[in-house]
Design an enzyme around this catalytic site. Structure first.
Site, PDB file in Angstrom:
ATOM      1  N   ARG A 126       8.526  45.640  47.656  1.00 54.29           N
ATOM      2  CA  ARG A 126       7.282  46.444  46.527  1.00 54.29           C
ATOM      3  C   ARG A 126       5.940  45.866  46.412  1.00 54.29           C
ATOM      4  NH1 ARG A 126       9.478  49.678  41.513  1.00 54.29           N
ATOM      5  NH2 ARG A 126       6.539  49.325  41.398  1.00 54.29           N
ATOM      6  N   LYS A 162      11.591  60.320  37.408  1.00 52.67           N
ATOM      7  CA  LYS A 162      13.062  59.536  37.435  1.00 52.67           C
ATOM      8  C   LYS A 162      13.693  60.440  36.464  1.00 52.67           C
ATOM      9  CE  LYS A 162      10.794  55.506  36.386  1.00 52.67           C
ATOM     10  NZ  LYS A 162      10.379  54.016  36.237  1.00 52.67           N
ATOM     11  N   GLU A 175      16.806  63.654  44.880  1.00 54.51           N
ATOM     12  CA  GLU A 175      17.749  62.735  45.404  1.00 54.51           C
ATOM     13  C   GLU A 175      18.172  61.735  44.556  1.00 54.51           C
ATOM     14  OE1 GLU A 175      14.388  60.139  47.177  1.00 54.51           O
ATOM     15  OE2 GLU A 175      13.942  62.222  49.166  1.00 54.51           O
ATOM     16  N   PHE A 191      13.694  57.443  52.784  1.00 52.94           N
ATOM     17  CA  PHE A 191      13.044  59.397  52.337  1.00 52.94           C
ATOM     18  C   PHE A 191      12.394  59.004  51.494  1.00 52.94           C
ATOM     19  CE2 PHE A 191      13.403  55.599  49.420  1.00 52.94           C
ATOM     20  CZ  PHE A 191      11.740  55.224  48.280  1.00 52.94           C
ATOM     21  N   LYS A 207      19.372  58.035  43.128  1.00 54.72           N
ATOM     22  CA  LYS A 207      18.213  56.858  42.497  1.00 54.72           C
ATOM     23  C   LYS A 207      19.393  56.088  43.232  1.00 54.72           C
ATOM     24  CE  LYS A 207      14.860  54.770  39.297  1.00 54.72           C
ATOM     25  NZ  LYS A 207      15.140  53.804  39.988  1.00 54.72           N
TER      26      LYS A 207
END
Ligand code: AMP
Length: 574
Positions: free
Chosen positions: A271, A424, A249, A341, A251
């Site tokens: 978050r 990542k 995907e 996502f 970022k």
């Protein structure tokens, strides 16, 4: 008989008097043992100086002046008499305690914990015209009815000064000690807490059905789930090896949102589990019109886009949407696209233990893949070979994105965990260090020269050792902030001062600071190199550190861990 508040005040006092974390854990476990299942939740919120879980926006909206008024009224002294004593003692709680001791009438009622909790709840709930008077009279009523020691603690709560100096982890350990006499259940309890970070709910579950109850803890709509995190790698081959046939995907460089919705409405959490629903009316509207009356929890990243070109905006512009005023106007100027996502919950069923592939399939049935709406499905491709990862990465850089995420197709969603289920792969910078490091501000020095005028010259920053639940230092940051940033950081520091070095800080004597700051401020730091260091307790230090940005979306225990810094150190030295 229900536990009296005066008993809880005795516990508060012993916690306040000890400087050993282990001792604190033992005191907490005694308290939890003594408490009844019908009052444990309230006790836990009160231990945090609150009347609701941390993620609920319940505030007392009471300033020091109002508390002074309430105190003076309760004991029948003039305002200036109270203020003088308060100044002399330096603590509003100690001042009222002393006056209560001197007052000739003995306290009349031995209030229960629930009585006090409910009154504090009323105090927080009152708002609007006349609410100031009501708040003052509720608090002064409590002071009249409580004993001196209880008063010391009660008046600190509405001005957020209770701070007993322990973290959530210490509370969880307290439960482990209660059940087993050691911390062996920390993992089990923590796991449940990451799914339902409502300390009252967890405590009640344990009191009702001990650790067995925890295995059944499931996500609930409107209770934010601690968000899953990603590991990092800097080479497509390594990534492919760790995660063959991974889901790639983009970022996005915006801010993460966890969206909870059912037929009664929509709530958005950041978050750091802050309820940010009011900040993003455009997202709320998109969710409620496009996903009708479903019981869902989904996750995505919101990014601003240009109304002229349609292109996604850099983080510095998107972040302007984070505000409390002029929300409507700003949302027209910088509209958002939300790229979803993940799907964690659907119609009464938890999906966190399902493979990602399945979660994404269900998600694609709910949201279209457009990149033209407010609500979009984050596009995915499959990595058949390392080259696919490289290609996607280069394309994302061309598109001005941050990089890519590669996710294990059969990976579960593990709340709060950072593991190889998500990797990542970010832009590599001109420095040796592959990624920025999120550090906790642990204290500051007054400083000399130009900045002595600001009263701040260097910041002691550190990372987290999750095993030991302590913060360890990695740098003293003396440059790399603009004047405006120094001022802002100083202001934030001064809101969280600590008289002593906090218990969960591990700091070498040579690194001691003029002023200690309680765990609250997170800074994202970029540095040129990580080096070995005997002076820093992390045993590694950051070379040429500079501030990338203030991370007010991260909680203190969200900062980079020791293991990650060690890993970055290895990456750089390959
Ligand atoms: P970092 O903050 O550098 O550790 O990167 C993790 C963050 O990337 C997450 O918390 C999200 O806010 C953000 N992010 C952007 N795109 C994605 C994506 N496709 N999947 C998961 N997280 C993403």
């Amino acid at each position: 008989m229900a536990m009296r508040f005066s008993r809880l005040a005795e516990y508060f006092e012993s916690i306040e008097q000890t400087s050993s974390r282990l001792e604190m854990t033992r005191i907490l476990s005694d308290l939890f043992k003594e408490a009844d299942r019908d009052e444990i939740a309230q006790i836990l919120y009160l231990l945090q100086g609150r009347v609701a879980p941390l993620y609920e926006k319940v505030e007392f909206n009471m300033g020091e002046k109002m508390v002074i008024k309430a105190s003076a009224r309760a004991v029948g002294v003039e305002l200036n008499v109270f203020t003088t004593l308060f100044k002399k003692k330096g603590d509003i709680g100690v001042a009222i305690e002393e006056l209560k001791k001197q007052a000739s009438t003995l306290f009349s009622k031995d209030l229960s914990i629930l009585d006090v909790f409910n009154q504090l709840g009323r105090l927080a709930d009152s708002s609007g015209v006349g609410s100031q008077d009501l708040k003052i009279s509720i608090l002064s009523g409590l002071i009249q009815e409580l004993d001196p020691l209880s008063c010391r603690f009660v008046v600190r709560i509405p001005i957020n000064k209770l701070r007993l100096g322990f973290s959530d982890v210490t509370i969880l350990d307290g439960f482990s000690w209660m059940l087993k006499g050691d911390k062996s259940l920390r993992g089990v309890i923590e796991k449940a807490y990451h799914v339902r970070p409502d300390i009252g709910f967890i405590g009640k579950t344990i009191k009702e059905s001990s650790e067995k109850g925890l295995t059944h803890v499931k996500p609930a709509v409107f209770t934010p789930i601690l968000m899953m995190r990603a590991e990092r790698l800097a080479d497509p081959k390594d990534i492919f090896e760790k995660v063959p046939e991974g889901i790639i995907e983009e970022k996005y460089d915006g801010f993460r949102l966890q969206i909870h919705a059912n037929k009664s409405g929509v709530k958005l959490f950041s978050r750091s589990l802050e309820n940010v629903t009011e900040m993003y009316p455009d997202i709320v509207l998109a969710i409620s019109t496009e996903i009708k009356y479903k019981n869902i929890i989904i996750e995505g990243e919101a990014v601003g886009y240009s109304t002229k070109t349609g292109k996604l905006l850099p983080f510095q512009e998107t972040v302007q949407r984070k505000r409390k005023y002029d929300i409507e106007a700003k949302s027209k100027e910088i509209p958002l696209r939300l790229f979803v996502f993940d799907l964690l919950y659907l119609n009464g069923k938890s999906l966190i233990d399902e493979p990602l592939k399945h979660r994404r399939e269900l998600l694609s049935g709910l949201v279209k893949n457009t990149a033209k709406n407010t609500l979009n499905l984050a596009p995915e491709t499959i990595a058949r070979a390392p080259e696919d990862i490289k290609k996607s990465f280069l394309k994302s850089i061309e598109d001005n994105l941050e990089g890519i995420m590669v996710k294990k197709p059969d990976g579960a969603y593990q709340p709060n965990a950072r593991n190889w289920n998500w990797i990542k792969y970010k832009k590599s910078y001109a420095t040796k260090v592959e990624d920025t490091i999120d550090c906790l501000v642990m204290g500051y020095d007054f400083g000399q020269g130009k900045r002595s005028g600001f009263g701040i010259g260097a910041l002691l920053i550190g990372v987290y050792d999750g095993q030991k639940d302590v913060f360890k230092t990695v740098s003293k940051l003396g440059t790399g902030l603009t004047d405006i940033e120094w001022r802002e950081v100083k202001k934030l520091c001064d809101q969280s001062l600590s008289k002593k070095k906090p218990l969960n800080y591990s700091v070498d004597k040579q690194m001691a600071v003029d002023v200690w700051v309680k765990p609250s401020i997170v800074l994202e730091i970029r540095s040129d190199e990580i080096t070995k260091s005997p002076m820093h307790t992390a045993h590694l230090a950051l070379r040429f550190p500079r501030l990338e940005r203030l991370r007010d979306d991260k909680r203190p225990d969200d900062v980079t861990t020791i293991e990650e810094v060690e890993q970055l150190f290895k990456l750089q030295n390959r």
